[in-house]
Write a protein that holds these residues in place. Sequence first.
Motif, PDB file in Angstrom:
ATOM      1  N   UNK A   1      -4.157   1.274 -13.335  1.00 14.41           N
ATOM      2  CA  UNK A   1      -3.126   2.276 -13.548  1.00 14.41           C
ATOM      3  C   UNK A   1      -1.879   2.106 -12.700  1.00 14.41           C
ATOM      4  N   UNK A   2      -1.900   1.336 -11.637  1.00 14.06           N
ATOM      5  CA  UNK A   2      -0.733   1.407 -10.778  1.00 14.06           C
ATOM      6  C   UNK A   2       0.535   0.767 -11.331  1.00 14.06           C
TER       7      UNK A   2
ATOM      8  N   UNK B   1       0.402  12.578 -10.485  1.00 12.45           N
ATOM      9  CA  UNK B   1      -0.786  11.753 -10.687  1.00 12.45           C
ATOM     10  C   UNK B   1      -0.545  10.676 -11.723  1.00 12.45           C
ATOM     11  N   UNK B   2       0.255  11.045 -12.737  1.00 13.11           N
ATOM     12  CA  UNK B   2       0.524  10.080 -13.784  1.00 13.11           C
ATOM     13  C   UNK B   2       1.506   8.996 -13.321  1.00 13.11           C
ATOM     14  N   UNK B   3       2.478   9.424 -12.568  1.00 12.42           N
ATOM     15  CA  UNK B   3       3.566   8.494 -12.262  1.00 12.42           C
ATOM     16  C   UNK B   3       3.317   7.693 -10.994  1.00 12.42           C
TER      17      UNK B   3
ATOM     18  N   UNK C   1      -2.195   7.032  -6.834  1.00 11.61           N
ATOM     19  CA  UNK C   1      -2.697   7.677  -5.630  1.00 11.61           C
ATOM     20  C   UNK C   1      -2.886   6.681  -4.487  1.00 11.61           C
ATOM     21  N   UNK C   2      -3.492   5.562  -4.816  1.00  9.62           N
ATOM     22  CA  UNK C   2      -3.834   4.632  -3.740  1.00  9.62           C
ATOM     23  C   UNK C   2      -2.616   3.934  -3.159  1.00  9.62           C
ATOM     24  N   UNK C   3      -1.528   3.985  -3.882  1.00  7.61           N
ATOM     25  CA  UNK C   3      -0.372   3.221  -3.434  1.00  7.61           C
ATOM     26  C   UNK C   3       0.554   4.000  -2.525  1.00  7.61           C
ATOM     27  N   UNK C   4       0.322   5.265  -2.374  1.00 12.54           N
ATOM     28  CA  UNK C   4       1.319   6.043  -1.670  1.00 12.54           C
ATOM     29  C   UNK C   4       0.705   6.788  -0.496  1.00 12.54           C
ATOM     30  N   UNK C   5       1.488   7.014   0.500  1.00  9.50           N
ATOM     31  CA  UNK C   5       1.016   7.884   1.555  1.00  9.50           C
ATOM     32  C   UNK C   5       1.645   9.262   1.329  1.00  9.50           C
TER      33      UNK C   5
ATOM     34  N   UNK D   1       5.494   9.589   0.790  1.00 11.56           N
ATOM     35  CA  UNK D   1       5.960   9.312  -0.565  1.00 11.56           C
ATOM     36  C   UNK D   1       5.763  10.534  -1.435  1.00 11.56           C
ATOM     37  N   UNK D   2       4.605  11.150  -1.243  1.00  9.31           N
ATOM     38  CA  UNK D   2       4.255  12.303  -2.053  1.00  9.31           C
ATOM     39  C   UNK D   2       5.241  13.439  -1.814  1.00  9.31           C
TER      40      UNK D   2
ATOM     41  N   UNK E   1      -9.337  -0.950  -8.638  1.00  8.53           N
ATOM     42  CA  UNK E   1      -8.486  -0.686  -9.791  1.00  8.53           C
ATOM     43  C   UNK E   1      -7.664  -1.920 -10.134  1.00  8.53           C
ATOM     44  N   UNK E   2      -6.832  -1.814 -11.159  1.00  9.31           N
ATOM     45  CA  UNK E   2      -5.933  -2.891 -11.570  1.00  9.31           C
ATOM     46  C   UNK E   2      -6.653  -4.182 -11.946  1.00  9.31           C
TER      47      UNK E   2
ATOM     48  N   UNK F   1      -6.065  -2.447   1.624  1.00 10.21           N
ATOM     49  CA  UNK F   1      -6.452  -2.918   0.305  1.00 10.21           C
ATOM     50  C   UNK F   1      -6.500  -4.425   0.280  1.00 10.21           C
TER      51      UNK F   1
ATOM     52  N   UNK G   1       0.962  -2.278  -0.147  1.00  4.17           N
ATOM     53  CA  UNK G   1       0.564  -1.613  -1.380  1.00  4.17           C
ATOM     54  C   UNK G   1       0.671  -2.600  -2.537  1.00  4.17           C
TER      55      UNK G   1
ATOM     56  N   UNK H   1      -1.055   3.176 -21.561  1.00  4.48           N
ATOM     57  CA  UNK H   1      -0.867   2.505 -20.282  1.00  4.48           C
ATOM     58  C   UNK H   1      -0.968   0.987 -20.374  1.00  4.48           C
TER      59      UNK H   1
ATOM     60  N   UNK I   1      -7.409   3.323 -17.706  1.00  2.00           N
ATOM     61  CA  UNK I   1      -5.955   3.175 -17.667  1.00  2.00           C
ATOM     62  C   UNK I   1      -5.537   1.722 -17.882  1.00  2.00           C
ATOM     63  N   UNK I   2      -6.421   0.783 -17.501  1.00  2.00           N
ATOM     64  CA  UNK I   2      -6.045  -0.627 -17.521  1.00  2.00           C
ATOM     65  C   UNK I   2      -6.690  -1.317 -18.705  1.00  2.00           C
TER      66      UNK I   2
END
Lengths: 192, 953
Positions: free
Chosen positions: A1-2, A62-64, A67-71, A74-75, B420-421, B446, B468, B608, B654-655
Amino acid sequence: MPAVTEEITQLLATWSEGDPQALERLVPLVYPELRRMARRQMAREDPNHTLQTSALINEAYLKLIDRQQTDWQDRAHFYAVAAQVMRHILIDHARRHLYDKRGGGAQHVPLEEADIKEDGRAAELVALDEALNALVKLDPRRSRIVELKFFAGLNAEEIGEVMNISPSTVQREWRAAKAWLRHTVSGQITSD
Amino acid sequence: MTPERYQRIDQIFQAALDLDPERRPAFLDEVCSDDGTLRSEVESLLTADRSGLSYIDEPAFDMAARLLGSEVPELAPGTRIDRYEIISLLGRGGMGEVYLAHDEKLDRKIALKLLPSDFTTNPDRLHRFQQEARAASALNHPNIITIHEIGEFQNRHFIATEFIEGETLRQRLKQSRLGTSDALGMAIQICSALSAAHHAGIIHRDIKPENIMLRHDGYVKVLDFGLAKLTDDGDVRIDTGSDGNADLSSGLVVGTVKYMSPEQARGEQVDSRSDVFSLGVVLYEVLTSQAPFAGQTASEVISSLRNGEPLPLKPSALIKPAELQRIVNKALHKERELRYQTAAELLRDLKELDQQFKSTGITRLLAQMKQHKLAASLALVFVLFVLTGISFALIRTFRGRRVPFQNFAMTRLTNYGDAWNPAISPDGKWVVYVRGEGLDRPSPKHSVCLRRIGDTTETEIVAPTEGQFGAVGFLPDGKSVYYRLRLPNQPVATYTVPLSGGPATKLPLTTHGMSYSADGQHIAYIDNNLPEGKTSLIVANADGTNERKIVTRQVPSHFWSGVAPAWAPDGKKVACVAQSEGFTRLIEIDLQAGSERPITSQNWFDIRAAAWLPDGNGSLIAAAEERSPMMQIWHISYPNGEARRITSSTMNSFALSLSADGTTFATDTTSAPTSLWILPVTSQSGSVPFVDMTNGKQIAITNFIGFTNFRYLRLSWTPEARILFVSQESGNADIWSMKSDGSDPRQLTTDPHSDTWPVLSPDGRSIVFMSDRASTENIWRMDIDGGNQTRLTSERSDRYPVFTPDGKFILYNSSTSGKETIWKMPVAGGQRTQVISDLSLRGVVSPDGKLLAYYNADKIVVVPIDGGPPIKTFDGDNTKLAWSPDGRALTYLVNRDFVPNLWMQPLDGGDAKQLTNFTSQGISSYAWSDDAKQLVVARTTFKSDIVSISDAR
């Protein structure tokens, strides 16, 4: 998803590093998504509902943003962006509504009581927008609190997190901001 | 006002606020003694503070809801109009709303046009309309929409017609221009429809791109024959003022005036030649992308129509060939006597030109063949090949085409909830993905990991980092992996690393979400020019050189740049995810022509990822339907665009990454599992209860309902120490119960709609809950075992019920008064009454039944339940308000660092105290047991793992 959200994450990072243009670039990206969700929400729920804006924005988040990419920084920025986007959407809508009613649109509709009420709401929104534009020049922090509170639907605790101030300060500033806005809306103060 | 002045006024204002009101005048006397203006500014602020800015206390959305509300369709899904059940809104126009509906009797989809109620109040007009519509319904022609029924239901008039899957010409024109040959084909079909109608004596009167539907199979259908009459008061559509100019101040006809014939604009009687003219305008617009008669305002258009010839064409807008230009000019002649006299006449000319068009193509080919005998023989081989291909295809069709992934085998590749990904190697044997180090760490590292499908060994190919990760994928040779990474304080960059190990190297590519063509020679990606709001499809060589911009969209219409375009196996087109008018669509783009076409007519909530299957007969997408928020893997057939779901999981995918042979793909399974925990509580009278966090017991994991609906979650204890909760284990939100040790789970509701917010009656024998099964949100009740489910309220939206302690009444939220307020009604049925007239939300009744606490914007207000002024107000707009079991305090959730924890606010006004100290996940819902010795909390987290799915042939 990222992958889909990478550009947004990137822009948020650029913004937090001090590039104000990044915000301008974020808005068109987030706007369609929020608008679409708002519409979807409207379709599902009664239009009179109190919509929980923060839940809506949370879904957008959550969609945009992955979650894992931001601290949380960012939020926090995301909420600030979302508040601005919400403001765009709502004010835009209110202006168009008034424009249509004043004869700009294709059809003249006889005014009924309900319309007048809606006109009142739209006019209030537009007046508020103008008052906020005046306030931001005098007190940017206060105007940001209003955006987060009114447009993004965040509560005092959340605003405190986003702006790194205590919730009690938020409450205090909010109270003062309301008085100033009211004061401005009633036409006693101009921005210059 | 200067900032200094502002600060001065504000300072005094804030200081005055801190004083008791009666002491303020003296204070102001002192500080503003020499400045009367200053004093009056501060006084006006103080007045403003007292009167408040009422509307700003309600969230903006509530206020704007009415404004946005006009976009909400009149009929909700599920509404019945006679024997038709409404499915969704298809569109709206001056003639009312058009819905997709299901015909129960004949079990088919139909389009239902609901006429605006005010249009049918004039009996004369209605009669004329019915006559006309009946005549139109008698038309039987492949290019005219079939009218099934003209009916009336509860005083509303409707027309049921065939449902056409496709788009209007207007929608089509917005996307791209039609080629001359396509335009000609379309004009022939419209003209053929007009000719048939005119023959039957019916004039359309309103030919325009909005009334022309293009089906995906190439058929054109003309809509709304004769319906224009309904909007007329006679045959005159425009009032003509005394000066002979149209009075257009009413603006009623702006939308269609552009396509109107001069005689129609003059308000004269119209005949079939008027339709010919309108078709001429449409054709002109299709061919040149502009209107034949320029004009900024309706009156200018009208005057251009009445007096002028079409404006001279710009050189770039010349219609080719010249014969087509002649035909359009003749159709557009302002004197109807000099126009085509019938549609049949126009049809003949169009067909003749079309024939010439087709034969020139073949003649040219034959001429070339004569010159090159080799080419001729090759062409023959080609023709044979095509014939063989066709018969082969026919055999396949008769056997029934094999549906990909109808049966499949799934292999779970990770199991730790933080991966993920995924990307699969071209040979379908390896999968790479990003792995996190654990869900509960505040700032985890990660890494990128590699795993062979069916093997348990995981190889780390990029060591854990604080950076990231973005997109990850295989290079076409399958021997290296690329990934995008943002290291702290650095811009994002793309790197590549060989699978065999070795150092990572930076790639010169700046893009993300890219994909390689089947031959590995090219990449496609979406470029985002954000400052200008433009997104473009770009094709380049695999090394990033020779970029070519294929097509560009302007915000709010845009391509999703994060979704890599999917290459068709022939390398000539790609599938992209585009968003316009609030809908997400899957479209194909021809890389040569730059033309676009929707692959499927379905609108999606979200897409997606997309991948084209190597046989070219379809593609796979990771998507959620407009009505369901669950992301699943779907198969979309090509070219007819039928959507079929492959996975049907309660988890989201999603992927999507597909192997080169199209038999295996990798995806993620992402969920928001929620664990219910029981925490022991020790309370001594007069002190803050101690919640024992270390001896909590996890009793169950459930899939709670979707992200947006966390506010509808609620937990309840029953006297038998069972717990009521909401889960979407069954695929939709239902109410369940289980023992407090997690055993004996029972599903109490099974309706496919959302059943949420369970509240137990004080006698423990029944449950009230919220459900949207009657298409609006209402309050329902059922027995404790799920029996006897009945609807208690029937307003348009009733929510958040609670019982009074005597069990005789429920209090709940309703917005019927124009804003959210609390209402009360007897459980046994009867008159409802408004309890609070101010904005009030999610009320809770104290255990002794004497007090009611509720939210009012950013305050919690406590009032006597029988009326009277508030006895307490507290600042704060936190969530999930409840009474403590002893009734001496309120509890609620407070969000800090985006982690919610439980707090307690004593009623006597002491400071609020934090009861739990979760540092991650936090609480999404909670309930105190009646004896106050236990607390059940729901804690939600997000889990993502990788699976591979193989087609089982």
